[in-house]
Design a protein around this motif. Structure first.
Motif, PDB file in Angstrom:
ATOM      1  N   PHE A   6       0.831  -1.206   0.000  1.00  0.00           N
ATOM      2  CA  PHE A   6       0.000   0.000   0.000  1.00  0.00           C
ATOM      3  C   PHE A   6       0.862   1.251   0.000  1.00  0.00           C
ATOM      4  CE2 PHE A   6      -2.016  -3.287   2.599  1.00  0.00           C
ATOM      5  CZ  PHE A   6      -3.199  -3.480   1.909  1.00  0.00           C
ATOM      6  N   VAL A   7       0.267   2.331  -0.499  1.00  0.00           N
ATOM      7  CA  VAL A   7       0.750   3.682  -0.228  1.00  0.00           C
ATOM      8  C   VAL A   7      -0.464   4.435   0.301  1.00  0.00           C
ATOM      9  CG1 VAL A   7       1.603   5.863  -1.166  1.00  0.00           C
ATOM     10  CG2 VAL A   7       2.582   3.698  -1.970  1.00  0.00           C
ATOM     11  N   PHE A   8      -0.357   4.932   1.519  1.00  0.00           N
ATOM     12  CA  PHE A   8      -1.429   5.712   2.121  1.00  0.00           C
ATOM     13  C   PHE A   8      -1.129   7.191   1.877  1.00  0.00           C
ATOM     14  CE2 PHE A   8      -1.405   1.745   4.527  1.00  0.00           C
ATOM     15  CZ  PHE A   8      -2.747   1.388   4.450  1.00  0.00           C
TER      16      PHE A   8
ATOM     17  N   VAL B 187       2.561   8.888   2.168  1.00  0.00           N
ATOM     18  CA  VAL B 187       2.636  10.186   1.513  1.00  0.00           C
ATOM     19  C   VAL B 187       1.742  11.109   2.323  1.00  0.00           C
ATOM     20  CG1 VAL B 187       2.158  11.519  -0.578  1.00  0.00           C
ATOM     21  CG2 VAL B 187       3.049   9.167  -0.756  1.00  0.00           C
ATOM     22  N   SER B 188       2.364  12.076   2.996  1.00  0.00           N
ATOM     23  CA  SER B 188       1.597  13.020   3.799  1.00  0.00           C
ATOM     24  C   SER B 188       1.760  14.414   3.196  1.00  0.00           C
ATOM     25  CB  SER B 188       2.062  13.003   5.256  1.00  0.00           C
ATOM     26  OG  SER B 188       3.404  13.434   5.365  1.00  0.00           O
ATOM     27  N   TYR B 189       0.734  15.215   3.377  1.00  0.00           N
ATOM     28  CA  TYR B 189       0.768  16.561   2.833  1.00  0.00           C
ATOM     29  C   TYR B 189       0.019  17.499   3.761  1.00  0.00           C
ATOM     30  CZ  TYR B 189      -3.924  15.260   1.243  1.00  0.00           C
ATOM     31  OH  TYR B 189      -5.223  14.819   1.206  1.00  0.00           O
TER      32      TYR B 189
ATOM     33  N   ALA C 287       0.545  13.550  11.056  1.00  0.00           N
ATOM     34  CA  ALA C 287      -0.405  12.517  10.622  1.00  0.00           C
ATOM     35  C   ALA C 287       0.332  11.206  10.344  1.00  0.00           C
ATOM     36  CB  ALA C 287      -1.158  12.978   9.374  1.00  0.00           C
ATOM     37  N   ALA C 288       1.457  11.293   9.642  1.00  0.00           N
ATOM     38  CA  ALA C 288       2.242  10.093   9.335  1.00  0.00           C
ATOM     39  C   ALA C 288       2.757   9.435  10.615  1.00  0.00           C
ATOM     40  CB  ALA C 288       3.403  10.450   8.412  1.00  0.00           C
ATOM     41  N   THR C 289       3.194  10.248  11.562  1.00  0.00           N
ATOM     42  CA  THR C 289       3.680   9.720  12.838  1.00  0.00           C
ATOM     43  C   THR C 289       2.562   9.023  13.604  1.00  0.00           C
ATOM     44  OG1 THR C 289       5.397  11.403  12.946  1.00  0.00           O
ATOM     45  CG2 THR C 289       4.775  10.364  15.028  1.00  0.00           C
TER      46      THR C 289
ATOM     47  N   VAL D 266       7.190  10.302   1.651  1.00  0.00           N
ATOM     48  CA  VAL D 266       7.024  11.552   0.927  1.00  0.00           C
ATOM     49  C   VAL D 266       6.244  12.493   1.834  1.00  0.00           C
ATOM     50  CG1 VAL D 266       6.089  12.673  -1.128  1.00  0.00           C
ATOM     51  CG2 VAL D 266       6.975  10.321  -1.280  1.00  0.00           C
ATOM     52  N   SER D 267       6.840  13.618   2.157  1.00  0.00           N
ATOM     53  CA  SER D 267       6.208  14.628   3.009  1.00  0.00           C
ATOM     54  C   SER D 267       6.182  15.931   2.230  1.00  0.00           C
ATOM     55  CB  SER D 267       6.998  14.806   4.302  1.00  0.00           C
ATOM     56  OG  SER D 267       7.174  13.562   4.946  1.00  0.00           O
TER      57      SER D 267
END
Length: 190
Positions: free
Chosen positions: A80-82, A114-116, A125-127, A145-146
Motif C-alpha cells: 500500500f501507499v497511504f 505520503v503526507s501533505y 499525521a504520518a507519525t 514523501v512529506s
C-alpha cells in the motif's frame, strides 16, 4: 510471475479535497516505476459507514456487504501507499475507520506514506498512523514523501505537479516498498 499489486489509498473524503490529486500523482509515479500493478483506491468512493460489524475483524466473519467488498479489495493488495492529509495533528477518521474494518487482510504487507499539509507537511499525521499500521502487521517503510505547503504544487487544472525533490522521494519510497513486498511474500503465502 505477475507484478505485486500496490494499492494507493486516498484518505481524504471531504468535499473540495485536494488530496485525491496527490494520490493520482502517486499513481502515475508508481505506474512509471514499473515494479507493481497499480490500483487507486479512493475512500470517498468506497464510502464505508462507521465500523458497524458485530464481530471482531480478526475473525473475518463479516455481516455487511460493504465490509465483504472492502475485504476483497484489500485482500487483493500486496502493498500500500497511504496518501493522507493532516487533520488536527493526526490522520483523518476515514482512514482509521477503513483500517479498523479489517485485520488479516492487512497483515504482512508493506506501506509507503505520503503526507501533505501546510508547514508541517502532514508529518504528525504520518507519525500517528505508524503505530496503527504496525498493530495491523503492516510494515511502514522509513522512506516517505512529506509535502509541505502542498497547494503550491497544484496547477490551474488542479493537477499535482511537485518539485523534483518530492518526485525523487516518491521513487525512493517505492523502491523500498517493492523490496519489502518481495521479502514479506513468504509470510503472506503462509
Amino acid at each position: 510471475m505477475s507484478s505485486p499489486v500496490l494499492q494507493i489509498i486516498t484518505a481524504s473524503t471531504r468535499d473540495g479535497r485536494k488530496g485525491h490529486a496527490v494520490a493520482q500523482w502517486v499513481q502515475r509515479v508508481a505506474e512509471a516505476h514499473g515494479g507493481f500493478t497499480v490500483e487507486l483506491v479512493d475512500l470517498a468512493e468506497v464510502a464505508l459507514p462507521m465500523f458497524d460489524e458485530p464481530n471482531h475483524p480478526r475473525l473475518g466473519q463479516y455481516k455487511h456487504q460493504h465490509t465483504r467488498d472492502w475485504s476483497a479489495t484489500v485482500k487483493r493488495a500486496d502493498a500500500f501507499v497511504f496518501v493522507t492529509p493532516e487533520y488536527n495533528h493526526s490522520f483523518p477518521a476515514s482512514l482509521k475507520n477503513a483500517l479498523d474494518h479489517l485485520y488479516s487482510e492487512w497483515n504482512h504487507k508493506p506501506a509507503g506514506l505520503v503526507s501533505y499539509g501546510g508547514v508541517s507537511a502532514g508529518l504528525r499525521a504520518a507519525t500517528a498512523l505508524k503505530p496503527v499500521l504496525s498493530s495491523l502487521k503492516i510494515m511502514p517503510v522509513i522512506e516517505a514523501v512529506s509535502v509541505p505547503m502542498f497547494t503550491q504544487f497544484l496547477d490551474e487544472q488542479g493537477e499535482f505537479v511537485p518539485s523534483a525533490q518530492v518526485e525523487a522521494s516518491a521513487k525512493v519510497m517505492l523502491d523500498e516498498v517493492l523490496k519489502l513486498t518481495n521479502a514479506l511474500s513468504v509470510l503472506r503465502e503462509s
